[in-house]
Design an enzyme around this catalytic site. Structure first.
Site, mmCIF file in Angstrom:
data_model
loop_
_atom_site.group_PDB
_atom_site.id
_atom_site.type_symbol
_atom_site.label_atom_id
_atom_site.label_comp_id
_atom_site.label_asym_id
_atom_site.label_seq_id
_atom_site.Cartn_x
_atom_site.Cartn_y
_atom_site.Cartn_z
ATOM 1 N N HIS A 173 -84.178 63.096 115.658
ATOM 2 C CA HIS A 173 -82.969 63.913 116.103
ATOM 3 C C HIS A 173 -82.654 62.891 117.354
ATOM 4 O O HIS A 173 -81.567 62.914 117.899
ATOM 5 C CB HIS A 173 -83.156 65.088 116.607
ATOM 6 C CG HIS A 173 -83.868 65.657 117.716
ATOM 7 N ND1 HIS A 173 -85.237 65.577 117.730
ATOM 8 C CD2 HIS A 173 -83.546 65.917 119.064
ATOM 9 C CE1 HIS A 173 -85.752 65.817 119.036
ATOM 10 N NE2 HIS A 173 -84.975 65.871 119.706
ATOM 11 N N ASP A 230 -96.494 63.499 117.646
ATOM 12 C CA ASP A 230 -95.383 64.348 118.081
ATOM 13 C C ASP A 230 -94.089 63.656 118.523
ATOM 14 O O ASP A 230 -92.995 63.931 118.370
ATOM 15 C CB ASP A 230 -95.610 65.493 118.971
ATOM 16 C CG ASP A 230 -94.782 66.580 118.967
ATOM 17 O OD1 ASP A 230 -93.882 66.916 117.960
ATOM 18 O OD2 ASP A 230 -94.269 66.903 120.113
ATOM 19 N N HIS A 235 -89.738 59.389 117.939
ATOM 20 C CA HIS A 235 -88.655 59.161 118.940
ATOM 21 C C HIS A 235 -88.974 57.878 119.822
ATOM 22 O O HIS A 235 -88.216 57.237 119.894
ATOM 23 C CB HIS A 235 -88.450 60.576 119.835
ATOM 24 C CG HIS A 235 -88.611 61.671 119.135
ATOM 25 N ND1 HIS A 235 -87.854 61.846 117.912
ATOM 26 C CD2 HIS A 235 -89.252 62.896 119.404
ATOM 27 C CE1 HIS A 235 -88.158 63.065 117.549
ATOM 28 N NE2 HIS A 235 -88.598 63.748 118.357
HETATM 29 C C1 BG6 Z 1 -89.546 67.281 119.089
HETATM 30 C C2 BG6 Z 1 -91.047 67.484 119.432
HETATM 31 O O1 BG6 Z 1 -89.393 66.233 118.016
HETATM 32 O O2 BG6 Z 1 -88.887 66.703 120.160
HETATM 33 C C3 BG6 Z 1 -91.020 68.546 120.568
HETATM 34 O O3 BG6 Z 1 -91.764 68.263 118.190
HETATM 35 C C4 BG6 Z 1 -90.373 67.903 121.796
HETATM 36 O O4 BG6 Z 1 -92.313 68.540 120.993
HETATM 37 C C5 BG6 Z 1 -88.946 67.653 121.304
HETATM 38 O O5 BG6 Z 1 -90.369 69.113 122.800
HETATM 39 C C6 BG6 Z 1 -88.220 66.986 122.516
HETATM 40 O O6 BG6 Z 1 -86.904 66.675 122.012
HETATM 41 P P1 BG6 Z 1 -85.723 66.689 123.290
HETATM 42 O O7 BG6 Z 1 -84.481 66.457 122.281
HETATM 43 O O8 BG6 Z 1 -85.837 68.038 123.994
HETATM 44 O O9 BG6 Z 1 -86.001 65.865 124.142
#
Ligand code: BG6
Length: 480
Positions: A173, A230, A235
């Protein structure tokens, strides 16, 4: 690439947290802007025993909670497009019922799997046995896609048995975030940075993804995962790849992903001395006391809630330029940012007059503040009788101020629309996922071999002091 716009969407895990917080709000927002087919049918499915009405109530509550009122205009029309079919992935007859409610995929069907990875295989089998995998069907997969390379291969093989790669959409995402996409615009729509974007001019890069949240009722999942799997495996490595990749020939799925995977494959195996792991203990976030990880979990564990890594990309462009990565839960503030630290000028003409130069630095704020700040040296005004004055000044652009018009969209709006319309550019290809796991698995193997234990840090601090030392050893200070 097959491009077709589907008028049907099948949502697995429809009563889950992701659906409630992100998927249903994103779909409603897209429908409100007339970006989905007017006749779209969205069929939700999960184990929960609900009927259509029950699911619509669930959706309506989710929208009220997670979608701003200003974007809920067409909520009742959107709710009327929803239906629900309970399903136990181990029951063949449940798939028959699902296929009956999904109807024919002839005009295009998009499937979104947001379920436990253990359900991927039976789900794909059930879909295939019931005519829901044909040429007009594409599938989106939400993480976690396994816990290591071997388990991710099992999942990828199961999916590949029913879908060709050009109809598989693996979600990260972060790629749906506008500011992450802007990295490509910054690098490749400007002539200024590219000539300097290499080992000759860049000293190091820092990537920080800091969160203030703790376990968030995800105990079962998180303790089996940890920060490396995770956040870094997906990411952070995607951010690294976007910063480090060569210019793609065109902005399309093949060119962009070809360049990213080359970077991911060039990552040098990190040694244990180049990584630090931590786990938070009770402390305070924004002056509010919060419990330690072990207290939230209810037992002791060695799962890391913080990780810092000094990484290297072994290619011509990045030889000798460390990329410091750092992420953690219960850190002092929520921030995702990339720091590109340039080298100092090769020779300072001002030195003889007592003035110091500070090397230029580009800071790209991804969230919550979206900004691009370039530090430049400027002369301090004056007659210089006491020496020549130089000062580092920021050239700062806050992106929301520049683009007040366009809507601030949820990352999943972009990704769901791309799935429905069949654009894979912002989705992760199998070879990328596997290169990511490959690197991460080697780090974990090193930790196991060294029996490395997570060092404790107080909630509300920037992680264990060893993480600071990891950078300081090289004369580098993390930006805070
Ligand atoms: C998710 C993780 O993929 O991304 C979470 O599993 C994390 O642990 C989250 O909190 C963070 O996403 P964002 O968009 O809030 O930075």
């Amino acid at each position: 690439m097959t491009r077709f716009t589907s008028d049907r969407l099948l949502l697995f895990g429809a009563t889950g947290d992701l659906s409630r917080r992100m998927l249903l709000p994103s779909l409603c927002a897209l429908a409100g802007d007339a970006l989905l087919a007017p006749n779209i049918q969205i069929v939700g499915t999960a184990r929960t025993d609900l009927d259509d009405e029950g699911f619509r109530n669930f959706a309506s509550q989710s929208l009220e909670e997670f979608l701003p009122a200003s974007r809920r205009g067409s909520m009742s029309t959107f709710l009327s497009r929803l239906s629900y079919q309970p399903l136990d992935a181990s029951q063949e007859q449940d798939f028959q019922a699902l296929a009956a409610s999904a109807g024919s995929p002839a005009n295009g069907l998009s499937i979104f799997l947001s379920t436990a990875p253990s359900l991927f295989e039976p789900t794909i089998r059930g879909l295939a046995a019931n005519g829901l995998t044909g040429p007009n069907v594409r599938i989106g997969l939400e993480k976690p896609l396994g816990i290591d390379l071997a388990s991710s291969k099992v999942i990828n093989d199961a999916v590949a048995a029913a879908f060709p790669e050009d109809r598989i959409f693996r979600i990260d995402h972060y790629l749906g975030k506008e500011t992450v996409q802007n990295l490509l615009a910054l690098r490749f729509a400007n002539v200024l940075f590219e000539p300097l974007w290499n080992a000759a001019h860049i000293d190091h890069v820092q990537i920080t993804v800091a969160e203030t949240v703790g376990l968030e009722s995800r105990v079962g999942y998180y303790d089996g995962s940890g920060a490396l799997r995770d956040m870094v495996q997906n990411h952070m490595l995607q951010l690294l790849a976007l910063v480090a990749m060569e210019p793609p020939v065109t902005y399309d799925a093949t060119s962009v992903r070809d360049e990213k995977v080359k970077v991911l494959r060039s990552l040098r195996k990190a040694t244990s001395g180049e990584t630090v792991i931590g786990q938070y203990r009770a402390g305070a976030i924004a002056s509010q006391p919060v419990p330690g990880y072990d207290e939230e979990l209810g037992r002791a564990s060695n799962t890391e809630t913080f990780v810092a890594i000094k990484s290297h990309i072994d290619n011509w462009r990045w030889r000798g330029v460390p990329f410091y990565l750092r992420t953690g839960k219960r850190l002092p503030k929520r921030t995702t940012e990339i720091v590109v630290q340039f080298k100092d000028v090769p020779h300072s003409i001002f030195q003889g007059r007592g003035a110091q130069t500070t090397p230029n630095r580009l800071v790209i704020g991804i969230q919550p503040e979206e900004h691009i700040t370039l530090s430049l040296m400027a002369k301090v005004p004056g007659l210089d009788r006491d020496g020549y004055g130089l000062h580092s000044v920021p050239l700062a652009i806050a992106t929301p101020d520049l683009f007040a018009g366009p809507k601030h969209r949820i990352a999943y709006e972009r990704l769901l629309l791309d799935l429905i319309e069949g654009d894979q550019t912002l989705f992760v290809r199998r070879d990328e996922v596997e290169a990511q796991w490959n690197w991460v698995d080697a780090i974990r193997a090193g930790w196991e071999e060294q029996q490395m234990e997570a060092k404790t840090y107080t909630a509300g601090s920037w992680g264990p002091s060893a993480a600071i030392a990891l950078a300081e050893r090289d004369g580098v200070t993390w930006r805070e």
